[in-house]
Write a protein that holds these residues in place. Structure first.
Motif, PDB file in Angstrom:
ATOM      1  N   GLU A 200      -5.618   4.806  -3.029  1.00 23.06           N
ATOM      2  CA  GLU A 200      -4.518   4.836  -2.062  1.00 23.06           C
ATOM      3  C   GLU A 200      -3.812   3.484  -1.977  1.00 23.06           C
ATOM      4  O   GLU A 200      -2.594   3.435  -1.793  1.00 23.06           O
ATOM      5  CB  GLU A 200      -5.038   5.273  -0.697  1.00 23.06           C
ATOM      6  CG  GLU A 200      -5.454   6.738  -0.667  1.00 23.06           C
ATOM      7  CD  GLU A 200      -5.281   7.377   0.701  1.00 23.06           C
ATOM      8  OE1 GLU A 200      -4.460   8.299   0.824  1.00 23.06           O
ATOM      9  OE2 GLU A 200      -5.975   6.945   1.647  1.00 23.06           O
ATOM     10  N   SER A 204       0.159   3.391  -2.764  1.00 26.43           N
ATOM     11  CA  SER A 204       0.867   3.210  -1.497  1.00 26.43           C
ATOM     12  C   SER A 204       2.266   2.643  -1.710  1.00 26.43           C
ATOM     13  O   SER A 204       2.521   1.853  -2.633  1.00 26.43           O
ATOM     14  CB  SER A 204       0.075   2.260  -0.595  1.00 26.43           C
ATOM     15  OG  SER A 204       0.856   1.816   0.497  1.00 26.43           O
ATOM     16  N   SER A 257      -2.072  -0.672   1.867  1.00 21.83           N
ATOM     17  CA  SER A 257      -2.336   0.270   2.953  1.00 21.83           C
ATOM     18  C   SER A 257      -3.149   1.422   2.396  1.00 21.83           C
ATOM     19  O   SER A 257      -3.302   1.568   1.177  1.00 21.83           O
ATOM     20  CB  SER A 257      -1.036   0.813   3.562  1.00 21.83           C
ATOM     21  OG  SER A 257      -0.469   1.809   2.725  1.00 21.83           O
ATOM     22  N   HIS A 262      -6.406   9.199   4.148  1.00 24.81           N
ATOM     23  CA  HIS A 262      -6.964   8.616   5.365  1.00 24.81           C
ATOM     24  C   HIS A 262      -6.319   9.178   6.626  1.00 24.81           C
ATOM     25  O   HIS A 262      -6.997   9.368   7.638  1.00 24.81           O
ATOM     26  CB  HIS A 262      -6.847   7.088   5.324  1.00 24.81           C
ATOM     27  CG  HIS A 262      -7.970   6.435   4.608  1.00 24.81           C
ATOM     28  ND1 HIS A 262      -8.082   6.462   3.237  1.00 24.81           N
ATOM     29  CD2 HIS A 262      -9.053   5.755   5.065  1.00 24.81           C
ATOM     30  CE1 HIS A 262      -9.172   5.817   2.876  1.00 24.81           C
ATOM     31  NE2 HIS A 262      -9.790   5.389   3.968  1.00 24.81           N
ATOM     32  N   GLY A 263      -5.020   9.416   6.552  1.00 24.24           N
ATOM     33  CA  GLY A 263      -4.363  10.012   7.701  1.00 24.24           C
ATOM     34  C   GLY A 263      -4.978  11.353   8.070  1.00 24.24           C
ATOM     35  O   GLY A 263      -5.166  11.673   9.250  1.00 24.24           O
ATOM     36  N   SER A 364      -0.376   6.496   8.567  1.00 21.19           N
ATOM     37  CA  SER A 364      -0.818   6.369   7.175  1.00 21.19           C
ATOM     38  C   SER A 364      -0.059   7.288   6.217  1.00 21.19           C
ATOM     39  O   SER A 364       0.276   6.869   5.097  1.00 21.19           O
ATOM     40  CB  SER A 364      -2.323   6.617   7.077  1.00 21.19           C
ATOM     41  OG  SER A 364      -3.044   5.633   7.786  1.00 21.19           O
ATOM     42  N   HIS A 367       3.005   6.069   4.211  1.00 21.27           N
ATOM     43  CA  HIS A 367       2.858   5.187   3.046  1.00 21.27           C
ATOM     44  C   HIS A 367       2.559   5.965   1.774  1.00 21.27           C
ATOM     45  O   HIS A 367       2.447   5.372   0.699  1.00 21.27           O
ATOM     46  CB  HIS A 367       1.744   4.170   3.297  1.00 21.27           C
ATOM     47  CG  HIS A 367       1.922   3.381   4.562  1.00 21.27           C
ATOM     48  ND1 HIS A 367       3.097   2.739   4.887  1.00 21.27           N
ATOM     49  CD2 HIS A 367       1.068   3.137   5.594  1.00 21.27           C
ATOM     50  CE1 HIS A 367       2.970   2.135   6.056  1.00 21.27           C
ATOM     51  NE2 HIS A 367       1.762   2.364   6.498  1.00 21.27           N
TER      52      HIS A 367
END
Length: 386
Positions: A200, A204, A257, A262-263, A364, A367
């Motif tokens: 990621e 990103s 980021s 992750h979000g 998140s 990104h």
């Protein structure tokens, strides 16, 4: 684009590095550490060995072992009481991501007060805060090198991302000997967490040449060593490599980021109490497949770093091979789906709209190479259920 880069001031890396923790603190002029850890590390004797070493260095440590997996605002209360009673001048996070995240939150609250929701994204926190020394015992979170903490609101169950240099450890002590007792499931989950961080960070929208170099190195290292560490926990070279990869991946995403995985992962952890690395692993192949066409060259680089593609593969072909390789890796490491993990489908479906809203609100997904809609996030949640 100007990259804003941050690293711990001091990093000691290598087998036996934890034995010099007292020297790190005395060199910084610190004397009253609160050692924040969990009950497992107390029961194993590892925490007491660290406390003994600190006392031998002439320091006055106090132990707090009340951290919980995926720390909550409620779990911070007794830690803050212990910190203030001890008049600590430094907080040591000793353990996996949860003790380190707890230590970071306590260090800020001790100085600034308030509630953790005061410090969640999009606010960027610059301090002041007590210094934090991070001593990881798992090879995954990378929290020892990041300017983030993640705390769940005990009332709303929102898993809050709290960013800023105030959460960056002053020093990190990275000792692979502390990971040799990790069982295979934890080895897999934390290793896939590190891989997710690296991928990621590289794809990103905030990626930069500095973070890129750490991300690609970490991806290569994970590709070479994660299966080995999972299969044989006594494989010390593999353990050392994974520990370094986790820190490199942490440096990468802290200076770039994370993104959509992750979000979406944080709400799963908050609502279903699934370990963060495992929820990342559940999502990584599907989210990569969703996102790859928006940045095929970047995902192709990840595929080549992982060893899944060659220089002769086109970008699109290599990105496709990355998705296949991630699915294979998750299968080899026996990553369950939410269904096989035991989550009720009705509950999953009912919470999907809320989880999608919380994922977007974290910031998140913005990104991600392909920024999703709420409906697309809901579709991904339904897809990965299994």
């Amino acid at each position: 684009m100007i990259a804003h880069l941050s690293l711990p001031r001091i990093m000691r890396v290598g087998r036996g590095a934890a034995n010099g923790l007292g020297d790190v603190l005395t060199g910084l002029g610190l004397s009253r550490p609160l050692l924040v850890t969990d009950r497992f590390l107390v029961g194993s004797g590892a925490a007491e060995r660290l406390v003994t070493g600190l006392r031998s260095a002439g320091l006055r440590p106090r132990l707090f072992s009340g951290t919980v997996p995926d720390p909550t605002t409620d779990s911070l209360v007794p830690g803050l009481t212990a910190l203030r009673a001890h008049k600590a001048d430094v907080v040591i996070g000793f353990g996996g991501g949860s003790p380190m995240d707890t230590a970071k939150a306590l260090a800020l609250l001790a100085v600034q007060g308030g509630h953790m929701y005061d410090y969640k994204a999009p606010r960027v926190n610059y301090g002041p805060a007590l210094p934090v020394i991070a001593v990881p015992t798992t090879a995954g979170s990378g929290s020892e090198a990041t300017q983030f903490t993640v705390i769940t609101d005990s009332t709303t169950h929102e898993k809050m991302l709290c960013p800023g240099p105030a959460f960056l450890p002053l020093a990190a002590v990275i000792d692979a000997e502390l990971t040799t007792s990790m069982p295979p499931r934890l080895t897999a989950d934390t290793g896939l967490d590190a891989l997710t961080h690296a991928v990621e960070a590289y794809v990103s929208r905030k990626a930069n040449p500095f973070s890129d170099s750490f991300a690609l190195t970490a991806i290569t290292t994970v590709g070479h060593h994660l299966r080995r560490a999972y299969t044989d926990g006594t494989d010390i070279p593999a353990r050392e490599a994974m520990m370094l990869a986790a820190t490199q991946a942490g440096i990468a995403f802290s200076n770039s980021s994370v993104a959509l995985v992750h979000g979406m992962s944080r709400p799963i952890g908050a609502h279903f109490h699934i370990a963060h690395g495992l929820s990342n692993a559940m999502l990584l192949p599907a989210v990569t497949a969703f996102s790859a066409h928006a940045a095929p060259t970047r995902y192709a680089d990840c595929a080549r770093a992982l060893g899944a593609a060659t220089a002769t593969d086109t970008g699109t072909a290599a990105a496709g091979k990355l998705v296949d390789a991630l699915r294979c890796l998750c299968r080899d490491l026996e990553v369950p789906t939410p269904r096989t993990y035991g989550i009720d489908q009705g509950t999953w479906n009912r919470l999907t709209p809320l989880m999608a809203e919380q994922a977007l609100a974290s910031g998140s997904p913005a990104h991600n190479p392909l920024v999703p809609t709420t409906e697309q996030i809901q579709s991904l949640y339904l897809q990965i259920y299994g």
